[in-house]
Enzyme design. Structure first.
Site, mmCIF file in Angstrom:
data_model
loop_
_atom_site.group_PDB
_atom_site.id
_atom_site.type_symbol
_atom_site.label_atom_id
_atom_site.label_comp_id
_atom_site.label_asym_id
_atom_site.label_seq_id
_atom_site.Cartn_x
_atom_site.Cartn_y
_atom_site.Cartn_z
ATOM 1 N N LYS A 276 13.422 84.938 -100.245
ATOM 2 C CA LYS A 276 12.717 85.979 -99.904
ATOM 3 C C LYS A 276 11.920 86.549 -100.996
ATOM 4 C CE LYS A 276 14.991 85.856 -95.973
ATOM 5 N NZ LYS A 276 16.298 84.648 -96.538
ATOM 6 N N TYR B 238 22.700 91.342 -92.159
ATOM 7 C CA TYR B 238 22.093 89.971 -91.731
ATOM 8 C C TYR B 238 23.083 89.306 -90.669
ATOM 9 C CZ TYR B 238 20.325 85.225 -91.935
ATOM 10 O OH TYR B 238 19.923 83.916 -91.615
ATOM 11 N N ASP C 94 24.616 92.641 -101.413
ATOM 12 C CA ASP C 94 23.404 91.579 -101.053
ATOM 13 C C ASP C 94 22.095 92.502 -101.242
ATOM 14 O OD1 ASP C 94 21.211 90.404 -99.837
ATOM 15 O OD2 ASP C 94 22.579 89.620 -98.379
ATOM 16 N N ARG D 210 24.121 68.221 -110.730
ATOM 17 C CA ARG D 210 24.844 69.175 -110.205
ATOM 18 C C ARG D 210 25.719 70.335 -110.921
ATOM 19 N NH1 ARG D 210 29.957 68.170 -108.787
ATOM 20 N NH2 ARG D 210 29.905 65.813 -108.857
#
Length: 379
Positions: free
Chosen positions: A197, A101, A172, A49
């Protein structure tokens, strides 16, 4: 010797291949925890983690591509955005783009506002953010080009205004990928990516990234990611490493196809509007030529009726009707019911998005096949 970005998609300049016994493909360290040699000793890794060698290698590669000092990989793009919002406190104010978005807008309204953060939405491609800055403004958050109306904002200008008020600039960069645009070099403080993406490029995994060139922000982001735990798994990190190797050639082919399709769509009887920054008439065309190395492979177009939307989405065969973007496959998305379904209709209308709007992620198929598919769907 500094490598060009095409080579950095494949090679990490600081890589020590001897540590992995000459393996060409970086190993997947599929382990949750790491044994210590002894009390007070560590191999450099304690618990996945916190950090894992496969994820670390990926993060260094993404940081290199974005010209940043550090990148942190998350389990999704939204996990990355949620973490960046953890930098702010109740009472803070952000100026954000009105055409984002839909998932980002939903997070701001349902999670961040609940936590005491306020927002002012503007059109960064047209409005002056100086007019809405407050004493408690801590950041600008924008996309360029925007999702899905492809508006282009001046990153360098936004950074100068924000920094004059001690505010951050968060960009972004999902639509263009680090291959085509590097916001940090234009003055941004943090770059966000949905790694799902273009970085992945194959629609086979979810991922997100935050990239910065500021050590203080890196420490805060890493502390938050360690604490909340929405980190990318070793196997998904390996998938991203594999996908990034072909980022340059995929982006070149996809944006080549996008330019041809944009020009072709303009000539079709049932198409009323085509929005693609590569077209000279796009209002952001010249700005994008200055701050990016290409125009990307996303385009938006309006047809002449809502009925035509249904016909197209039912008829396409090579192109697929699906959310997401940036893969090898061409996808058509209907923002009104998919990516932006939670955004109020009046906000969408103000941004220019209507019931006749489609968003296309242009893939790397042969251009003749894409044109033939759209031609029969529009007939």
């Amino acid at each position: 010797m500094g490598l060009q970005i095409e080579s950095r998609c494949i090679h990490l300049e600081t890589d020590d291949k001897e540590k992995r016994f000459g393996a060409i493909s970086f190993p997947i360290y599929q382990t949750a925890t790491f044994a210590h040699p002894g009390l007070g000793q560590s191999t450099g890794y304690d618990y996945s983690r916190v950090q894992n060698p496969t994820r670390e290698h990926l993060e260094k590669k993404v940081a290199s591509l974005e010209c940043g000092k550090d990148a942190v990989a998350f389990s999704s793009g939204m996990a990355a955005i949620l973490t960046v919002m953890d930098l702010f406190r109740p009472g803070d104010h952000l100026v954000v783009d009105s055409d984002l978005y839909g998932g980002s807008t939903r997070l701001f309204h349902t999670i961040s506002e609940k936590n005491g953060i306020t927002f002012t939405f503007i059109d960064f491609s047209r409005d002056d953010p100086e007019e809405v800055i407050r004493e408690n403004t801590k950041a600008f958050f924008l996309e360029t080009p925007t999702n899905p109306m492809m508006k282009v904002a001046d990153i360098e200008k936004a950074a100068k205004i924000a920094h004059a008020h001690d505010a951050l600039v968060i960009v972004d960069n999902t639509f263009l990928s680090p291959y085509l645009q590097n916001p940090l070099k234009l003055g941004a403080d943090i770059v966000v990516h949905s790694g799902t993406k273009y970085l992945s490029g194959h629609n086979d995994t979810l991922a997100g990234f935050l990239v910065t060139d500021r050590e203080d922000l890196s420490e805060k982001i890493r502390f938050s990611s360690k604490t909340t735990g929405a980190n990318l798994s070793p196997f998904d990190s390996w998938l991203l490493l594999r996908g990034i190797q072909t980022l340059a050639i995929r982006m070149d082919r996809a944006q080549e196809n996008a330019m041809v399709l944009a020009k072709w769509l303009k000539e079709q009887n049932h198409v009323e509007r085509v929005i693609y920054p590569g077209l000279e008439e796009h209002p952001g065309h010249e700005l994008m030529k200055r701050q990016a190395r290409g125009f990307g492979a996303m385009l938006t177009f309006d047809v002449d009726s809502e009925e035509m939307i249904g016909k197209i989405l039912n008829r396409i065969q090579v192109i697929q009707y699906a959310e997401s973007l940036g893969g090898t496959e061409s996808l058509l998305t209907y923002p009104l019911t998919q990516t932006h379904s939670d955004v109020p209709r009046e906000v969408l209308a103000a941004n220019g998005l209507t019931e006749k709007t489609l968003r296309m992620s242009v893939g790397i198929e042969h251009i003749d096949d894409l044109i033939a598919d759209l031609e029969q769907a529009l007939a």
